[in-house]
Design an enzyme around this catalytic site. Structure first.
Site, PDB file in Angstrom:
ATOM      1  N   LYS A 156       0.813  -1.219   0.000  1.00 33.47           N
ATOM      2  CA  LYS A 156       0.000   0.000   0.000  1.00 33.47           C
ATOM      3  C   LYS A 156       0.839   1.258   0.000  1.00 33.47           C
ATOM      4  CE  LYS A 156      -4.302  -1.868   1.347  1.00 33.47           C
ATOM      5  NZ  LYS A 156      -5.469  -1.934   2.176  1.00 33.47           N
TER       6      LYS A 156
ATOM      7  N   LYS B  56      -9.649 -12.860  -9.779  1.00 36.73           N
ATOM      8  CA  LYS B  56     -10.794 -12.848  -8.863  1.00 36.73           C
ATOM      9  C   LYS B  56     -11.599 -11.558  -9.010  1.00 36.73           C
ATOM     10  CE  LYS B  56      -9.563 -10.718  -4.487  1.00 36.73           C
ATOM     11  NZ  LYS B  56      -9.895 -10.696  -3.084  1.00 36.73           N
TER      12      LYS B  56
ATOM     13  N   LYS C  58     -13.524  -5.830  -5.305  1.00 35.33           N
ATOM     14  CA  LYS C  58     -14.110  -4.504  -5.135  1.00 35.33           C
ATOM     15  C   LYS C  58     -13.096  -3.411  -5.430  1.00 35.33           C
ATOM     16  CE  LYS C  58     -13.731  -4.609  -0.028  1.00 35.33           C
ATOM     17  NZ  LYS C  58     -12.324  -4.839   0.132  1.00 35.33           N
TER      18      LYS C  58
HETATM   19  P1  ADP Z   1     -11.455  -7.267  -2.450  1.00 40.46           P
HETATM   20  O1  ADP Z   1     -10.473  -7.916  -3.353  1.00 40.46           O
HETATM   21  O2  ADP Z   1     -12.856  -7.363  -2.981  1.00 40.46           O
HETATM   22  O3  ADP Z   1     -11.026  -5.859  -2.058  1.00 40.46           O
HETATM   23  P2  ADP Z   1     -10.666  -8.163   0.153  1.00 40.46           P
HETATM   24  O4  ADP Z   1      -9.304  -8.613  -0.226  1.00 40.46           O
HETATM   25  O5  ADP Z   1     -10.802  -6.891   0.950  1.00 40.46           O
HETATM   26  O6  ADP Z   1     -11.575  -8.106  -1.135  1.00 40.46           O
HETATM   27  O7  ADP Z   1     -11.375  -9.335   0.936  1.00 40.46           O
HETATM   28  C1  ADP Z   1     -12.439  -9.177   1.836  1.00 40.46           C
HETATM   29  C2  ADP Z   1     -12.999 -10.560   2.115  1.00 40.46           C
HETATM   30  O8  ADP Z   1     -13.785 -11.011   0.985  1.00 40.46           O
HETATM   31  C3  ADP Z   1     -11.929 -11.640   2.340  1.00 40.46           C
HETATM   32  O9  ADP Z   1     -12.372 -12.504   3.353  1.00 40.46           O
HETATM   33  C4  ADP Z   1     -11.873 -12.368   1.017  1.00 40.46           C
HETATM   34  O10 ADP Z   1     -11.489 -13.733   1.167  1.00 40.46           O
HETATM   35  C5  ADP Z   1     -13.306 -12.267   0.499  1.00 40.46           C
HETATM   36  N1  ADP Z   1     -13.320 -12.198  -0.982  1.00 40.46           N
HETATM   37  C6  ADP Z   1     -12.879 -11.149  -1.702  1.00 40.46           C
HETATM   38  N2  ADP Z   1     -13.048 -11.361  -3.023  1.00 40.46           N
HETATM   39  C7  ADP Z   1     -13.600 -12.594  -3.141  1.00 40.46           C
HETATM   40  C8  ADP Z   1     -14.029 -13.386  -4.262  1.00 40.46           C
HETATM   41  N3  ADP Z   1     -13.904 -12.947  -5.504  1.00 40.46           N
HETATM   42  N4  ADP Z   1     -14.574 -14.603  -4.019  1.00 40.46           N
HETATM   43  C9  ADP Z   1     -14.697 -15.041  -2.746  1.00 40.46           C
HETATM   44  N5  ADP Z   1     -14.331 -14.348  -1.653  1.00 40.46           N
HETATM   45  C10 ADP Z   1     -13.796 -13.135  -1.827  1.00 40.46           C
END
Ligand code: ADP
Ligand code: TRP
Length: 343
Positions: free
Chosen positions: A119, A209, A212
Protein backbone atom coordinates in the site's frame (compact mmCIF):
# COMPACT_ATOMS: atom_id res chain seq x y z
CA UNK A 1 -18.19 -14.34 30.44
CA UNK A 2 -16.02 -17.39 30.12
CA UNK A 3 -16.73 -18.63 26.64
CA UNK A 4 -13.77 -18.62 24.25
CA UNK A 5 -13.89 -15.73 21.82
CA UNK A 6 -14.03 -15.75 18.03
CA UNK A 7 -13.33 -12.27 16.73
CA UNK A 8 -13.22 -10.66 13.33
CA UNK A 9 -13.62 -7.35 11.61
CA UNK A 10 -14.24 -6.55 7.98
CA UNK A 11 -12.95 -3.39 6.44
CA UNK A 12 -14.98 -1.96 3.64
CA UNK A 13 -14.17 1.38 2.15
CA UNK A 14 -15.96 0.52 -1.05
CA UNK A 15 -19.27 -1.10 -1.79
CA UNK A 16 -18.88 -4.86 -1.42
CA UNK A 17 -19.12 -7.40 -4.24
CA UNK A 18 -20.99 -10.70 -4.43
CA UNK A 19 -17.50 -12.23 -3.96
CA UNK A 20 -17.15 -10.52 -0.57
CA UNK A 21 -20.73 -11.49 0.24
CA UNK A 22 -20.45 -15.21 -0.50
CA UNK A 23 -16.76 -15.48 0.39
CA UNK A 24 -16.69 -13.53 3.64
CA UNK A 25 -19.94 -12.05 4.97
CA UNK A 26 -22.22 -15.08 4.69
CA UNK A 27 -19.66 -17.53 6.14
CA UNK A 28 -19.02 -15.08 8.97
CA UNK A 29 -22.70 -14.77 9.79
CA UNK A 30 -23.17 -18.47 9.44
CA UNK A 31 -20.36 -19.00 11.90
CA UNK A 32 -21.84 -16.45 14.29
CA UNK A 33 -25.16 -18.26 14.23
CA UNK A 34 -23.86 -21.82 14.47
CA UNK A 35 -21.03 -21.27 16.95
CA UNK A 36 -22.57 -18.84 19.41
CA UNK A 37 -23.57 -21.66 21.77
CA UNK A 38 -19.97 -22.49 22.54
CA UNK A 39 -18.26 -19.22 21.63
CA UNK A 40 -18.63 -15.54 22.20
CA UNK A 41 -18.65 -13.89 18.79
CA UNK A 42 -17.13 -10.44 18.40
CA UNK A 43 -17.90 -8.88 15.02
CA UNK A 44 -16.66 -5.38 14.67
CA UNK A 45 -16.19 -2.54 12.25
CA UNK A 46 -12.54 -1.47 12.24
CA UNK A 47 -13.44 2.16 11.69
CA UNK A 48 -10.06 3.49 12.87
CA UNK A 49 -8.40 1.30 10.28
CA UNK A 50 -10.49 2.77 7.50
CA UNK A 51 -8.44 5.91 7.04
CA UNK A 52 -4.93 4.51 7.22
CA UNK A 53 -4.96 5.38 3.52
CA UNK A 54 -6.62 8.61 2.34
CA UNK A 55 -10.45 8.54 2.07
CA UNK A 56 -13.34 10.95 1.65
CA UNK A 57 -14.14 11.76 5.28
CA UNK A 58 -17.56 13.19 4.49
CA UNK A 59 -18.62 9.59 3.71
CA UNK A 60 -17.06 7.79 6.65
CA UNK A 61 -19.86 8.03 9.20
CA UNK A 62 -22.45 6.69 6.74
CA UNK A 63 -20.09 4.02 5.47
CA UNK A 64 -19.63 2.66 8.98
CA UNK A 65 -23.38 2.38 9.53
CA UNK A 66 -23.80 0.95 6.05
CA UNK A 67 -21.41 -1.86 6.93
CA UNK A 68 -23.35 -2.70 10.06
CA UNK A 69 -26.56 -2.72 8.00
CA UNK A 70 -25.02 -5.09 5.44
CA UNK A 71 -24.42 -7.66 8.17
CA UNK A 72 -28.02 -7.41 9.27
CA UNK A 73 -29.41 -7.61 5.73
CA UNK A 74 -27.26 -10.70 5.24
CA UNK A 75 -28.95 -12.34 8.20
CA UNK A 76 -27.04 -11.40 11.35
CA UNK A 77 -29.47 -11.72 14.27
CA UNK A 78 -29.52 -8.64 16.47
CA UNK A 79 -31.11 -10.37 19.43
CA UNK A 80 -28.44 -12.97 20.17
CA UNK A 81 -26.63 -11.90 23.36
CA UNK A 82 -23.57 -14.01 22.49
CA UNK A 83 -22.98 -12.03 19.30
CA UNK A 84 -21.46 -8.58 19.76
CA UNK A 85 -21.50 -6.03 16.97
CA UNK A 86 -19.44 -2.92 17.64
CA UNK A 87 -17.33 -0.08 16.33
CA UNK A 88 -13.67 -0.10 17.19
CA UNK A 89 -13.46 3.66 17.79
CA UNK A 90 -16.24 3.59 20.39
CA UNK A 91 -14.11 1.53 22.76
CA UNK A 92 -11.16 3.76 23.53
CA UNK A 93 -9.05 0.94 24.94
CA UNK A 94 -8.22 -0.01 21.32
CA UNK A 95 -6.32 3.23 20.83
CA UNK A 96 -4.81 3.20 24.30
CA UNK A 97 -3.48 -0.33 24.08
CA UNK A 98 -2.10 0.41 20.63
CA UNK A 99 0.18 3.06 22.10
CA UNK A 100 1.51 0.67 24.71
CA UNK A 101 2.10 -2.07 22.15
CA UNK A 102 3.74 0.45 19.81
CA UNK A 103 6.52 0.87 22.30
CA UNK A 104 7.29 -2.86 22.13
CA UNK A 105 7.18 -3.05 18.35
CA UNK A 106 10.23 -2.80 16.12
CA UNK A 107 10.38 -0.45 13.14
CA UNK A 108 11.91 -3.31 11.17
CA UNK A 109 9.08 -5.77 11.68
CA UNK A 110 6.50 -3.19 10.61
CA UNK A 111 8.50 -2.19 7.53
CA UNK A 112 8.56 -5.84 6.47
CA UNK A 113 4.77 -6.23 6.50
CA UNK A 114 3.60 -7.08 3.00
CA UNK A 115 0.44 -5.01 3.20
CA UNK A 116 2.48 -1.97 4.25
CA UNK A 117 4.91 -2.49 1.40
CA UNK A 118 2.09 -2.94 -1.12
CA UNK A 119 0.00 0.00 0.00
CA UNK A 120 2.81 2.44 0.69
CA UNK A 121 4.36 1.57 -2.67
CA UNK A 122 1.57 3.41 -4.46
CA UNK A 123 1.81 6.55 -2.28
CA UNK A 124 4.72 8.93 -1.87
CA UNK A 125 6.43 9.27 1.51
CA UNK A 126 4.42 12.22 2.70
CA UNK A 127 1.12 10.53 1.89
CA UNK A 128 2.12 7.26 3.52
CA UNK A 129 0.75 7.76 6.99
CA UNK A 130 2.22 6.55 10.24
CA UNK A 131 -1.24 5.03 10.71
CA UNK A 132 -0.69 2.73 7.74
CA UNK A 133 2.66 1.74 9.18
CA UNK A 134 1.04 1.12 12.54
CA UNK A 135 -1.95 -0.77 11.17
CA UNK A 136 -0.87 -4.22 12.47
CA UNK A 137 -0.37 -2.91 16.01
CA UNK A 138 -3.92 -1.58 16.20
CA UNK A 139 -5.08 -4.91 14.79
CA UNK A 140 -3.13 -6.75 17.52
CA UNK A 141 -4.85 -4.55 20.13
CA UNK A 142 -8.25 -5.41 18.57
CA UNK A 143 -7.50 -9.07 19.11
CA UNK A 144 -5.70 -9.06 22.46
CA UNK A 145 -8.17 -6.81 24.28
CA UNK A 146 -10.80 -9.56 24.24
CA UNK A 147 -8.52 -12.59 24.77
CA UNK A 148 -9.64 -13.76 21.34
CA UNK A 149 -8.71 -17.31 20.47
CA UNK A 150 -9.88 -17.71 16.88
CA UNK A 151 -9.72 -14.97 14.29
CA UNK A 152 -11.04 -15.76 10.82
CA UNK A 153 -9.28 -13.53 8.28
CA UNK A 154 -8.33 -13.70 4.63
CA UNK A 155 -4.96 -14.90 3.45
CA UNK A 156 -3.60 -11.36 3.16
CA UNK A 157 -4.12 -10.79 6.90
CA UNK A 158 -2.29 -13.83 8.25
CA UNK A 159 0.97 -11.93 8.62
CA UNK A 160 -0.82 -9.46 10.88
CA UNK A 161 -2.27 -12.31 12.88
CA UNK A 162 1.20 -13.79 13.36
CA UNK A 163 2.30 -10.40 14.60
CA UNK A 164 -0.51 -10.32 17.18
CA UNK A 165 0.79 -13.63 18.53
CA UNK A 166 4.39 -12.42 18.49
CA UNK A 167 3.75 -9.22 20.36
CA UNK A 168 1.57 -10.98 22.95
CA UNK A 169 4.32 -13.52 23.62
CA UNK A 170 7.04 -10.89 23.67
CA UNK A 171 5.10 -8.71 26.10
CA UNK A 172 4.24 -11.67 28.36
CA UNK A 173 7.86 -12.84 28.44
CA UNK A 174 9.17 -9.43 29.28
CA UNK A 175 6.56 -8.18 31.72
CA UNK A 176 4.72 -11.21 33.02
CA UNK A 177 1.61 -12.92 31.78
CA UNK A 178 -0.77 -10.25 30.52
CA UNK A 179 -2.33 -11.34 27.22
CA UNK A 180 -3.87 -14.52 26.01
CA UNK A 181 -2.00 -15.64 22.91
CA UNK A 182 -4.35 -16.46 20.01
CA UNK A 183 -4.17 -19.90 18.40
CA UNK A 184 -1.45 -20.38 15.78
CA UNK A 185 -2.53 -19.75 12.20
CA UNK A 186 -2.39 -23.47 11.37
CA UNK A 187 -4.76 -24.31 14.19
CA UNK A 188 -7.04 -21.51 13.02
CA UNK A 189 -7.16 -22.98 9.54
CA UNK A 190 -7.95 -26.40 10.95
CA UNK A 191 -10.71 -24.89 13.12
CA UNK A 192 -12.39 -22.98 10.31
CA UNK A 193 -11.87 -25.75 7.76
CA UNK A 194 -9.98 -23.37 5.48
CA UNK A 195 -9.41 -23.88 1.84
CA UNK A 196 -12.87 -24.47 0.71
CA UNK A 197 -11.15 -21.82 -1.39
CA UNK A 198 -14.17 -20.03 -2.78
CA UNK A 199 -13.05 -17.49 -5.34
CA UNK A 200 -15.64 -15.86 -7.54
CA UNK A 201 -13.98 -14.67 -10.70
CA UNK A 202 -14.26 -11.46 -12.64
CA UNK A 203 -16.94 -11.70 -15.35
CA UNK A 204 -14.84 -10.04 -18.03
CA UNK A 205 -11.55 -11.68 -17.14
CA UNK A 206 -12.48 -14.97 -15.44
CA UNK A 207 -8.83 -15.80 -14.79
CA UNK A 208 -8.67 -13.22 -11.98
CA UNK A 209 -10.79 -12.85 -8.86
CA UNK A 210 -13.74 -10.50 -8.74
CA UNK A 211 -12.50 -7.62 -6.59
CA UNK A 212 -14.11 -4.50 -5.13
CA UNK A 213 -10.77 -2.79 -5.54
CA UNK A 214 -10.77 -3.28 -9.30
CA UNK A 215 -10.41 -0.23 -11.53
CA UNK A 216 -12.89 -1.34 -14.14
CA UNK A 217 -16.15 -2.46 -12.60
CA UNK A 218 -17.39 -4.10 -15.81
CA UNK A 219 -16.76 -7.63 -14.58
CA UNK A 220 -17.69 -6.95 -10.97
CA UNK A 221 -21.13 -7.26 -9.38
CA UNK A 222 -21.55 -4.92 -6.43
CA UNK A 223 -24.26 -5.42 -3.84
CA UNK A 224 -25.44 -1.91 -4.62
CA UNK A 225 -25.63 -2.41 -8.40
CA UNK A 226 -28.89 -1.68 -10.16
CA UNK A 227 -30.24 -5.28 -10.51
CA UNK A 228 -30.98 -4.96 -14.23
CA UNK A 229 -27.53 -3.49 -14.89
CA UNK A 230 -25.97 -6.40 -13.00
CA UNK A 231 -27.98 -8.81 -15.16
CA UNK A 232 -26.52 -7.14 -18.24
CA UNK A 233 -23.03 -7.67 -16.88
CA UNK A 234 -23.80 -11.38 -16.65
CA UNK A 235 -25.13 -11.48 -20.22
CA UNK A 236 -21.85 -9.88 -21.32
CA UNK A 237 -19.67 -12.31 -19.35
CA UNK A 238 -16.69 -13.78 -21.18
CA UNK A 239 -17.12 -17.47 -21.99
CA UNK A 240 -15.46 -19.72 -24.62
CA UNK A 241 -16.27 -21.24 -28.00
CA UNK A 242 -16.61 -24.87 -26.96
CA UNK A 243 -20.42 -24.64 -26.91
CA UNK A 244 -20.79 -27.18 -24.15
CA UNK A 245 -21.47 -26.26 -20.55
CA UNK A 246 -18.98 -27.92 -18.24
CA UNK A 247 -17.42 -27.13 -14.88
CA UNK A 248 -13.79 -27.02 -15.94
CA UNK A 249 -12.09 -23.96 -14.40
CA UNK A 250 -8.87 -24.65 -16.28
CA UNK A 251 -10.28 -24.74 -19.80
CA UNK A 252 -13.65 -23.05 -19.37
CA UNK A 253 -13.11 -20.47 -16.60
CA UNK A 254 -16.00 -18.21 -17.61
CA UNK A 255 -18.69 -20.88 -17.75
CA UNK A 256 -17.32 -22.53 -14.60
CA UNK A 257 -17.54 -19.22 -12.76
CA UNK A 258 -21.17 -18.77 -13.83
CA UNK A 259 -22.01 -22.31 -12.64
CA UNK A 260 -20.44 -21.48 -9.28
CA UNK A 261 -22.28 -18.16 -9.00
CA UNK A 262 -25.59 -19.82 -9.85
CA UNK A 263 -25.09 -22.47 -7.17
CA UNK A 264 -24.41 -19.79 -4.55
CA UNK A 265 -27.38 -17.69 -5.61
CA UNK A 266 -29.73 -20.65 -5.57
CA UNK A 267 -28.30 -21.92 -2.29
CA UNK A 268 -27.67 -25.38 -3.75
CA UNK A 269 -24.47 -27.37 -4.23
CA UNK A 270 -22.27 -26.92 -7.24
CA UNK A 271 -22.92 -30.57 -8.07
CA UNK A 272 -26.66 -29.95 -8.27
CA UNK A 273 -26.13 -27.10 -10.72
CA UNK A 274 -23.73 -29.22 -12.76
CA UNK A 275 -26.24 -32.05 -12.92
CA UNK A 276 -28.82 -29.68 -14.34
CA UNK A 277 -26.75 -27.73 -16.88
CA UNK A 278 -23.70 -29.70 -17.93
CA UNK A 279 -23.85 -30.87 -21.50
CA UNK A 280 -26.24 -28.13 -22.62
CA UNK A 281 -24.96 -26.12 -25.54
CA UNK A 282 -26.73 -22.76 -25.43
CA UNK A 283 -24.60 -20.34 -23.45
CA UNK A 284 -27.17 -17.63 -24.11
CA UNK A 285 -29.96 -19.55 -22.39
CA UNK A 286 -27.71 -20.44 -19.47
CA UNK A 287 -26.50 -16.88 -19.04
CA UNK A 288 -30.10 -15.76 -18.96
CA UNK A 289 -30.78 -18.12 -16.04
CA UNK A 290 -27.77 -16.73 -14.16
CA UNK A 291 -28.66 -13.14 -15.05
CA UNK A 292 -32.21 -13.63 -13.74
CA UNK A 293 -30.84 -15.19 -10.55
CA UNK A 294 -28.46 -12.25 -10.04
CA UNK A 295 -31.23 -9.79 -10.68
CA UNK A 296 -33.61 -11.35 -8.21
CA UNK A 297 -30.90 -11.83 -5.60
CA UNK A 298 -29.93 -8.16 -5.76
CA UNK A 299 -33.54 -6.99 -5.79
CA UNK A 300 -34.23 -9.08 -2.72
CA UNK A 301 -31.00 -8.12 -0.93
CA UNK A 302 -31.53 -4.42 -1.57
CA UNK A 303 -35.07 -4.69 -0.26
CA UNK A 304 -33.80 -6.36 2.90
CA UNK A 305 -31.13 -3.69 3.22
CA UNK A 306 -33.68 -0.90 2.87
CA UNK A 307 -35.84 -2.56 5.51
CA UNK A 308 -33.06 -2.74 8.08
CA UNK A 309 -34.12 -0.72 11.06
CA UNK A 310 -31.36 1.79 11.77
CA UNK A 311 -32.61 2.37 15.29
CA UNK A 312 -32.26 -1.33 16.05
CA UNK A 313 -28.77 -1.44 14.52
CA UNK A 314 -27.60 1.55 16.50
CA UNK A 315 -29.13 0.12 19.67
CA UNK A 316 -27.25 -3.15 19.09
CA UNK A 317 -23.99 -1.29 18.48
CA UNK A 318 -24.38 0.79 21.61
CA UNK A 319 -25.42 -2.18 23.71
CA UNK A 320 -22.40 -4.20 22.56
CA UNK A 321 -20.07 -1.26 23.04
CA UNK A 322 -21.16 -0.68 26.62
CA UNK A 323 -20.99 -4.39 27.44
CA UNK A 324 -17.48 -4.70 26.02
CA UNK A 325 -16.00 -1.50 27.43
CA UNK A 326 -15.34 -2.96 30.89
CA UNK A 327 -13.89 -6.15 29.38
CA UNK A 328 -11.50 -4.23 27.15
CA UNK A 329 -10.83 -1.92 30.10
CA UNK A 330 -9.75 -4.87 32.27
CA UNK A 331 -7.23 -6.02 29.68
CA UNK A 332 -5.96 -2.50 29.24
CA UNK A 333 -5.51 -2.21 32.99
CA UNK A 334 -3.50 -5.46 33.05
CA UNK A 335 -1.20 -3.98 30.41
CA UNK A 336 -1.00 -0.64 32.22
CA UNK A 337 -0.03 -2.46 35.42
CA UNK A 338 2.52 -4.59 33.59
CA UNK A 339 4.31 -1.54 32.20
CA UNK A 340 4.16 0.31 35.53
CA UNK A 341 1.54 2.92 34.71
CA UNK A 342 -0.85 1.60 37.37
CA UNK A 343 -0.48 -0.38 40.60
P1 ADP B 1 -11.46 -7.27 -2.45
O1 ADP B 1 -10.47 -7.92 -3.35
O2 ADP B 1 -12.86 -7.36 -2.98
O3 ADP B 1 -11.03 -5.86 -2.06
P2 ADP B 1 -10.67 -8.16 0.15
O4 ADP B 1 -9.30 -8.61 -0.23
O5 ADP B 1 -10.80 -6.89 0.95
O6 ADP B 1 -11.58 -8.11 -1.13
O7 ADP B 1 -11.38 -9.33 0.94
C1 ADP B 1 -12.44 -9.18 1.84
C2 ADP B 1 -13.00 -10.56 2.12
O8 ADP B 1 -13.78 -11.01 0.98
C3 ADP B 1 -11.93 -11.64 2.34
O9 ADP B 1 -12.37 -12.50 3.35
C4 ADP B 1 -11.87 -12.37 1.02
O10 ADP B 1 -11.49 -13.73 1.17
C5 ADP B 1 -13.31 -12.27 0.50
N1 ADP B 1 -13.32 -12.20 -0.98
C6 ADP B 1 -12.88 -11.15 -1.70
N2 ADP B 1 -13.05 -11.36 -3.02
C7 ADP B 1 -13.60 -12.59 -3.14
C8 ADP B 1 -14.03 -13.39 -4.26
N3 ADP B 1 -13.90 -12.95 -5.50
N4 ADP B 1 -14.57 -14.60 -4.02
C9 ADP B 1 -14.70 -15.04 -2.75
N5 ADP B 1 -14.33 -14.35 -1.65
C10 ADP B 1 -13.80 -13.14 -1.83
N1 TRP C 1 -7.28 -5.89 8.77
C1 TRP C 1 -8.53 -6.56 8.55
C2 TRP C 1 -8.90 -6.47 7.05
O1 TRP C 1 -8.36 -5.66 6.33
C3 TRP C 1 -9.62 -5.96 9.39
C4 TRP C 1 -9.28 -6.05 10.86
C5 TRP C 1 -8.87 -5.04 11.68
C6 TRP C 1 -9.31 -7.22 11.64
N2 TRP C 1 -8.65 -5.51 12.94
C7 TRP C 1 -8.90 -6.84 12.95
C8 TRP C 1 -9.64 -8.55 11.35
C9 TRP C 1 -8.79 -7.77 13.97
C10 TRP C 1 -9.55 -9.47 12.40
C11 TRP C 1 -9.12 -9.09 13.68
O2 TRP C 1 -9.77 -7.17 6.59
Amino acid sequence: MSKPVILTGIRANNDLTIGNYFGAILPMIDMAKTRSDEFQINLFIPDLHSFTTPIDHSQLYDQILHNARLFVAAGLPLDNPDIYLYRQSYISAHSELTWILDCFTGMGEMTRMTQFKDKSGSLNDDRTSVGLFNYPVLMAADILLYDAQYIPVGEDQTQHLEFARDIAERFNNKLGHTFMVPEPVKAQHAFFGKDQGLRIKDLVDPTKKMSKSDDSARGVIFLGDEPSAAAKKVMGATTDDLASIKFDPQNQPGISNLLQILALLQGVTLQQVRDTYEGQSSYGDFKKVVADAVESFLTDFQQRLAAVDDTAVIAKLEQSESALQPIAGDTLLRAQKAVGLRR
